[in-house]
Structures are given as C-alpha cells and as structure tokens.
Design a protein around this motif. Structure first.
Motif, mmCIF file in Angstrom:
data_model
loop_
_atom_site.group_PDB
_atom_site.id
_atom_site.type_symbol
_atom_site.label_atom_id
_atom_site.label_comp_id
_atom_site.label_asym_id
_atom_site.label_seq_id
_atom_site.Cartn_x
_atom_site.Cartn_y
_atom_site.Cartn_z
ATOM 1 N N GLY A 135 40.823 48.945 35.417
ATOM 2 C CA GLY A 135 40.296 47.704 34.970
ATOM 3 C C GLY A 135 39.832 46.979 36.276
ATOM 4 O O GLY A 135 38.738 46.179 36.490
ATOM 5 N N LEU A 136 40.502 47.217 37.388
ATOM 6 C CA LEU A 136 40.219 46.591 38.711
ATOM 7 C C LEU A 136 38.605 47.116 39.162
ATOM 8 O O LEU A 136 37.977 46.433 39.750
ATOM 9 C CB LEU A 136 41.248 46.989 39.856
ATOM 10 N N GLY A 137 38.531 48.424 38.801
ATOM 11 C CA GLY A 137 37.190 49.071 39.222
ATOM 12 C C GLY A 137 36.169 48.196 38.347
ATOM 13 O O GLY A 137 35.032 47.954 38.972
ATOM 14 N N VAL A 138 36.361 47.989 37.131
ATOM 15 C CA VAL A 138 35.419 47.516 36.160
ATOM 16 C C VAL A 138 35.112 46.084 36.655
ATOM 17 O O VAL A 138 33.714 45.734 36.997
ATOM 18 C CB VAL A 138 35.985 47.296 34.678
ATOM 19 N N LEU A 139 36.075 45.336 37.039
ATOM 20 C CA LEU A 139 35.863 43.672 37.592
ATOM 21 C C LEU A 139 34.976 43.962 38.994
ATOM 22 O O LEU A 139 33.929 43.414 39.047
ATOM 23 C CB LEU A 139 36.946 42.953 37.864
ATOM 24 N N ALA A 140 35.415 44.944 39.655
ATOM 25 C CA ALA A 140 34.745 44.945 40.976
ATOM 26 C C ALA A 140 33.145 45.438 40.755
ATOM 27 O O ALA A 140 32.346 44.759 41.483
ATOM 28 C CB ALA A 140 35.312 45.994 42.134
ATOM 29 N N THR A 141 32.996 46.512 40.170
ATOM 30 C CA THR A 141 31.819 46.971 39.936
ATOM 31 C C THR A 141 30.863 45.984 39.062
ATOM 32 O O THR A 141 29.494 45.810 39.347
ATOM 33 C CB THR A 141 31.472 48.411 39.113
ATOM 34 N N GLY A 142 31.637 45.463 37.983
ATOM 35 C CA GLY A 142 30.641 44.302 37.162
ATOM 36 C C GLY A 142 30.278 43.266 38.299
ATOM 37 O O GLY A 142 29.367 42.770 38.064
ATOM 38 N N SER A 143 31.106 42.777 39.202
ATOM 39 C CA SER A 143 30.706 41.604 40.084
ATOM 40 C C SER A 143 29.473 42.081 41.038
ATOM 41 O O SER A 143 28.628 41.390 40.991
ATOM 42 C CB SER A 143 31.941 41.318 41.072
ATOM 43 N N ILE A 144 29.721 43.327 41.538
ATOM 44 C CA ILE A 144 28.754 43.735 42.412
ATOM 45 C C ILE A 144 27.159 43.881 41.486
ATOM 46 O O ILE A 144 26.118 43.419 42.112
ATOM 47 C CB ILE A 144 28.974 45.158 42.842
ATOM 48 N N TRP A 145 27.169 44.523 40.321
ATOM 49 C CA TRP A 145 26.216 44.553 39.345
ATOM 50 C C TRP A 145 25.699 43.180 39.183
ATOM 51 O O TRP A 145 24.424 42.712 39.201
ATOM 52 C CB TRP A 145 26.367 45.265 38.240
ATOM 53 N N ALA A 146 26.456 42.036 38.954
ATOM 54 C CA ALA A 146 26.160 40.759 38.554
ATOM 55 C C ALA A 146 25.236 40.014 39.762
ATOM 56 O O ALA A 146 24.382 39.498 39.915
ATOM 57 C CB ALA A 146 27.207 39.969 38.325
ATOM 58 N N ARG A 147 25.868 40.405 40.866
ATOM 59 C CA ARG A 147 25.431 39.922 42.358
ATOM 60 C C ARG A 147 23.945 40.303 42.652
ATOM 61 O O ARG A 147 22.944 39.581 42.940
ATOM 62 C CB ARG A 147 26.466 40.325 43.412
ATOM 63 N N SER A 159 22.142 41.850 40.354
ATOM 64 C CA SER A 159 20.770 41.472 39.438
ATOM 65 C C SER A 159 20.569 40.059 39.246
ATOM 66 O O SER A 159 19.381 39.508 38.977
ATOM 67 C CB SER A 159 21.130 42.167 38.005
ATOM 68 N N TRP A 160 21.505 39.235 39.189
ATOM 69 C CA TRP A 160 21.430 37.729 39.002
ATOM 70 C C TRP A 160 21.861 37.003 39.894
ATOM 71 O O TRP A 160 21.629 35.696 40.024
ATOM 72 C CB TRP A 160 22.078 37.433 37.759
ATOM 73 N N GLY A 161 22.292 37.594 41.179
ATOM 74 C CA GLY A 161 22.335 36.834 42.219
ATOM 75 C C GLY A 161 23.967 35.984 42.585
ATOM 76 O O GLY A 161 23.951 35.333 43.173
ATOM 77 N N HIS A 162 24.645 36.137 41.394
ATOM 78 C CA HIS A 162 25.968 35.589 41.464
ATOM 79 C C HIS A 162 27.025 36.692 41.407
ATOM 80 O O HIS A 162 26.781 37.555 40.624
ATOM 81 C CB HIS A 162 26.151 34.474 40.197
ATOM 82 N N TRP A 163 28.129 36.490 41.943
ATOM 83 C CA TRP A 163 29.133 37.539 41.757
ATOM 84 C C TRP A 163 29.852 37.234 40.495
ATOM 85 O O TRP A 163 30.510 38.188 40.065
ATOM 86 C CB TRP A 163 30.291 37.104 42.911
ATOM 87 N N TRP A 164 29.664 36.366 39.900
ATOM 88 C CA TRP A 164 30.418 36.076 38.683
ATOM 89 C C TRP A 164 29.575 35.330 37.657
ATOM 90 O O TRP A 164 29.081 34.353 37.876
ATOM 91 C CB TRP A 164 31.753 35.195 38.633
ATOM 92 N N GLU A 176 27.807 36.411 30.334
ATOM 93 C CA GLU A 176 27.725 37.968 30.105
ATOM 94 C C GLU A 176 29.187 38.020 29.287
ATOM 95 O O GLU A 176 30.459 38.184 29.845
ATOM 96 C CB GLU A 176 27.700 38.693 31.339
ATOM 97 N N PRO A 177 29.065 38.077 28.087
ATOM 98 C CA PRO A 177 30.311 37.867 27.308
ATOM 99 C C PRO A 177 31.362 38.984 27.331
ATOM 100 O O PRO A 177 32.487 39.111 27.502
ATOM 101 C CB PRO A 177 30.021 37.939 25.750
ATOM 102 N N THR A 178 30.562 40.401 27.640
ATOM 103 C CA THR A 178 31.528 41.709 28.067
ATOM 104 C C THR A 178 32.356 41.540 28.954
ATOM 105 O O THR A 178 33.578 41.852 29.045
ATOM 106 C CB THR A 178 30.716 42.658 28.010
ATOM 107 N N LEU A 179 31.957 40.901 30.094
ATOM 108 C CA LEU A 179 32.700 40.655 31.422
ATOM 109 C C LEU A 179 33.505 39.782 31.342
ATOM 110 O O LEU A 179 34.850 40.187 31.555
ATOM 111 C CB LEU A 179 31.605 40.487 32.533
ATOM 112 N N VAL A 180 33.260 38.771 30.809
ATOM 113 C CA VAL A 180 34.299 37.538 30.543
ATOM 114 C C VAL A 180 35.535 37.946 29.567
ATOM 115 O O VAL A 180 36.419 37.977 30.048
ATOM 116 C CB VAL A 180 33.669 36.404 29.837
ATOM 117 N N SER A 181 34.980 38.894 28.516
ATOM 118 C CA SER A 181 36.192 39.158 27.473
ATOM 119 C C SER A 181 36.931 40.112 28.373
ATOM 120 O O SER A 181 38.252 40.380 28.229
ATOM 121 C CB SER A 181 35.740 39.957 26.380
#
Lengths: 226, 238
Positions: free
Chosen positions: A88-100, A102-107, A111-116
């Motif tokens: 799960g730590l990996g999911v949050l880290a990779t999700g943050s990197i991806w968000a940064r 593609s959308w320019g923000h770390w969080w 994005e409901p999937t990431l928030v849930s």
C-alpha cells in the motif's frame, strides 16, 4: 512452508518480473497523451489490485481463524495484511508520482480510486497498533481477526461510497482492460501476475520466518534457555 | 437496531428482555453519573466557537455549514464512543455479563441503542446551538429536511461506534485507538450525511438534495449493523 517451495516461488517471481519489465519497456507502446510516464501504470495498478486483494484475503483468513480457533489462520491473516500495508505504501508513492507527472500535483482529491485507497490504508495502519496493544496472545488473535473482517468488508464499501461522491473530472478507467489496446492489456496482465507472485513470495518468506521463530522459541523453552 | 427475533434455545431470558434490562442499566448509569452526554454537548458547542475563530467567519452556509456541523457531531460522538465500555472493562461489567446465561449480542444492541440515545440528546443541543451561533440561513426551514440525514447518520455512528468501542476498550491505548479506528470507518457516513445536508443549508434556493446520499448512508448502516452483529460475540469470549 518448506524451503523448496520458497525457492521455486522465488525463481518464478524473478522470471515473471523480468518478463513483465521487458514487456513494459520494450513491447508496450508509448501512450499518446501521457508519454513515457504512463509506464508507471504497469506498476501502480497491479500494486493497488494486489494490495487490496491482500486486505480482503486477510479478512477471509480471519474468518477461518474465528471459525476454527487455530492460530495458524491468524498468522496467515496477519502476514497478508502486513504485506498489503507495505504494498500500500508503494501504491500511494507511485500514485503520487503519477498524479504529479500527469496533473502537476502530488495529490488530487478528484481521483476517487486514490482517495479511497488512502482511507483504506489509514484504517489498516491501525491494525498493528491495535494488535500489539493487547497482551494476551489468544485475545490479541481474536481481536485482530475481528478487525480484519470488519476492515475487509469496509474495503469494497468504501470504494463504492467514495466513487459515488466524486465528480468525474478525470475520466479514466483504472484496472479495466476493456478499453486498452491489446498489447497494453497483455503487458498489464503479465505485470499483474508478476506482482501477485511477488506478494505470494514475500508472504511465504514472512510466514517461514515467523514459523521458524515460533519453533525456535518452543525448542529453547524445552532446552531451558530463556 | 437489529434485535434478534428468535429466542436461543439455551437462553432462559428472552433477548428483548435482556436488551431492555441492559439498556435500562445503561441509561440509569448515565443519568446518575452524567459522564457522557453533558460533556458531548458542551464539546460540540465549544467546537462551533473554535470554528468561528479558526475560519474567522460569523455565519456559514451550504457545504461549509454542513461540513462544520458534521465534523463537530462526529468529534463529539467520539467522546461517547471512547467511554462506552470503559466502566464495563474496568469495573467488572463484562465479567458479570458473561456469567449471565443470556445472548451476548444483547449487549451490542443495548449499547448501540444507548449510544443512539446519547447522540439524539447531543443533537437536540448541538443543532439549535449551531443554528444560533453559526448558521446563516434560518434553521427552521432546514430542520425538517435535516431530520433524515441526522437519524440515518446516528444509526451508523451507533453501530460502528459500539463495534469500535468494544474493539478498543481492552487495549492499552484505547483512547487513541477508538478514534483511529472509527474515523476511517465513518467516512462513508460523513460523505452521505454532509452531501445530503449541504443543499438544505444553502443560502440561496435551499433544496432537499438528492435522496441518493440518504440511500448510501442507509445501506451502509444496514451492512455495518449486520457485520457488527456477526462479529461482536468474539469480542466477549473470555
């Protein structure tokens, strides 16, 4: 788990991972809009799917523990949840990197999937504090199992609730292969299989280590070491 | 709540009687000690004052108002959840209950109904106080519509709160673990309740909003009520 099983699992996992990484970097096409960054999809989404499945698996193993009262099921449930937390730590880290990327923000909150996932992660982060705040080992196992069942049921419910609450600003299908081109879907499925194998391997290692420690403790008690 | 309908073969007293007896004891203890309810109400009002200064606003409306109301109610409810089983764990209430030949789920049902009653009293104080202190549109027009989200969220708070309180009470760090366990589990309730009440508290054109949110909270209450009922016995087994 005996050691030959561990060896086979490790070799298979290493092989599966090399195949999946080869496919990710040399076979899957570069995505038109996001470019190279989109490759993190093959890491992030399998991590998330395996981690959530592991949480639910922990709940199912906990049901087995409460039904039979055998501590081996509790041990398995513990290992499944522990490993899912690490994933799960990996999911949050990779999700943050991806968000940064593609959308320019770390969080991003829309994005409901990431928030849930964050909510589920925060709940499961209480699993170990709860467990180790109980001294009696039998009660510890029982309370941890009750937590694992409740939280395991919470995982899908929470995803439904958060998804309903979100506005679809970024329409994108996560984890569904239906709208991916064939080569991407194939790469994704291989990555998912490799990630599931990695989860199984790491769980087996942790189980083996825990069992050995329990065995050692029992033996040293017999021999009079303390 | 989900009172079991059948009378278990081994239980001499009917479950409904046991629930009533336990509920009576629970409310009597609360009436005599006044441990939870006055503290919760005072806490909620204090939180409104804190919000006034923290947001530097004299009046709020819409989603902001719904958010403040629900955060305050949620935090006030935590106080009762944290205390719910403390007397039973510390003063032998669990042991006494386990010695009695009665259905163990009766304790869950009785505690959940007691918690529900505390929440209703809390809201009788906190909602008018919110209307008086912070809410910009008149409370009277929003109140009829607010009853449904309040009632449904209370049921969810009572079911999840009782389960979490029972899980946390016999741990070393129970005051810490209670909220840590309860808050994530209550997020779907907050989503539904806050979304359902936001249009009611809007300044311009208040409306009743979509019934979808109430449906979500209702279903969530039902599912977690059943889960709590299914697992509660295991928390008492020793």
């Amino acid at each position: 788990m005996r050691l030959p099983g561990l060896r086979t699992l490790s070799v298979t996992t290493a092989f599966a991972f090399s195949v999946s990484l080869t496919l990710v970097f040399f076979y899957a096409p570069i995505e038109a809009e996001e470019g190279f960054v989109q490759k993190i999809f093959y890491l992030h989404v399998p991590l998330a799917i395996v981690s959530l499945s592991g949480f639910v698996l922990g709940g199912l193993l906990a049901i087995a523990h409460l039904r039979t009262g055998e501590s081996k099921w509790d041990l398995r449930s513990y290992v499944a949840i522990h490993m899912s937390l690490i994933f799960g730590l990996g999911v949050l880290a990779t999700g943050s990197i991806w968000a940064r990327a593609s959308w320019g923000h770390w969080w991003v909150w829309d994005e409901p999937t990431l928030v849930s996932f964050l909510i589920v992660f925060l709940l499961y982060a209480t699993y170990q504090p709860l467990r180790f705040a109980i001294e009696d080992p039998e009660r510890q196992a029982r309370y941890a199992s009750v937590f694992a069942i409740v939280a395991g049921a919470f995982v899908p419910l929470n995803f439904i609730a958060v998804r309903l609450s979100a506005s679809y600003v970024h329409p994108r299908v996560l984890g569904s292969t239906s709208n991916l081109p064939g080569s991407m879907a194939f790469t994704f499925l291989v990555s998912l299989a490799a990630m599931a194998l990695l989860y199984a391997t790491l769980c087996s290692y942790e189980l083996a280590a825990k069992r050995t420690r329990i065995l050692l403790k029992a033996r040293s008690r017999i021999l009079g070491f303390q | 709540m989900h009172a079991p309908s059948g009378r278990p073969a081994h239980a001499p007293a009917g479950t409904a009687e046991v629930v009533l007896a336990l509920l009576r004891k629970e409310l009597l203890v609360e009436l005599r000690t006044l441990e939870s309810v006055p503290g919760m109400s005072l806490f909620a009002v204090t939180i409104f004052v804190v919000f006034h200064f923290a947001l530097n606003q004299n009046a709020v409306s819409g989603q902001e108002a719904a958010g403040i109301l629900w955060v305050s109610l949620l935090l006030a409810a935590m106080l009762a959840i944290n205390r719910l089983f403390v007397a039973d764990a510390d003063q032998g209430g669990f042991d006494g209950f386990l010695l009695a030949p009665v259905d163990r789920s009766a304790l869950l049902v009785a505690k959940a109904i007691a918690l529900l009653a505390y929440l209703v009293v809390l809201e009788l104080v906190a909602v008018p106080a919110f209307g008086l202190l912070l809410l910009e549109p008149p409370l009277g027009q929003a109140l009829p519509g607010l009853l449904a989200p309040l009632a449904l969220a209370d049921v969810g708070l009572a079911a999840i709160g009782t389960l979490v309180a029972a899980l946390a009470v016999r741990t070393r760090a129970r005051d810490l673990l209670g909220p840590l366990l309860a808050l994530p589990l209550l997020i779907p309730v907050v989503i539904g309740a806050a979304r359902a009440s936001a249009p009611l508290l809007a300044l311009a054109h208040p409306s009743s909003g979509s019934p979808r949110w109430l449906l979500i909270v209702g279903l969530y209450d039902l599912v977690f009520g059943l889960i709590a009922y299914a697992v509660f016995d295991f928390l008492l087994e020793d």
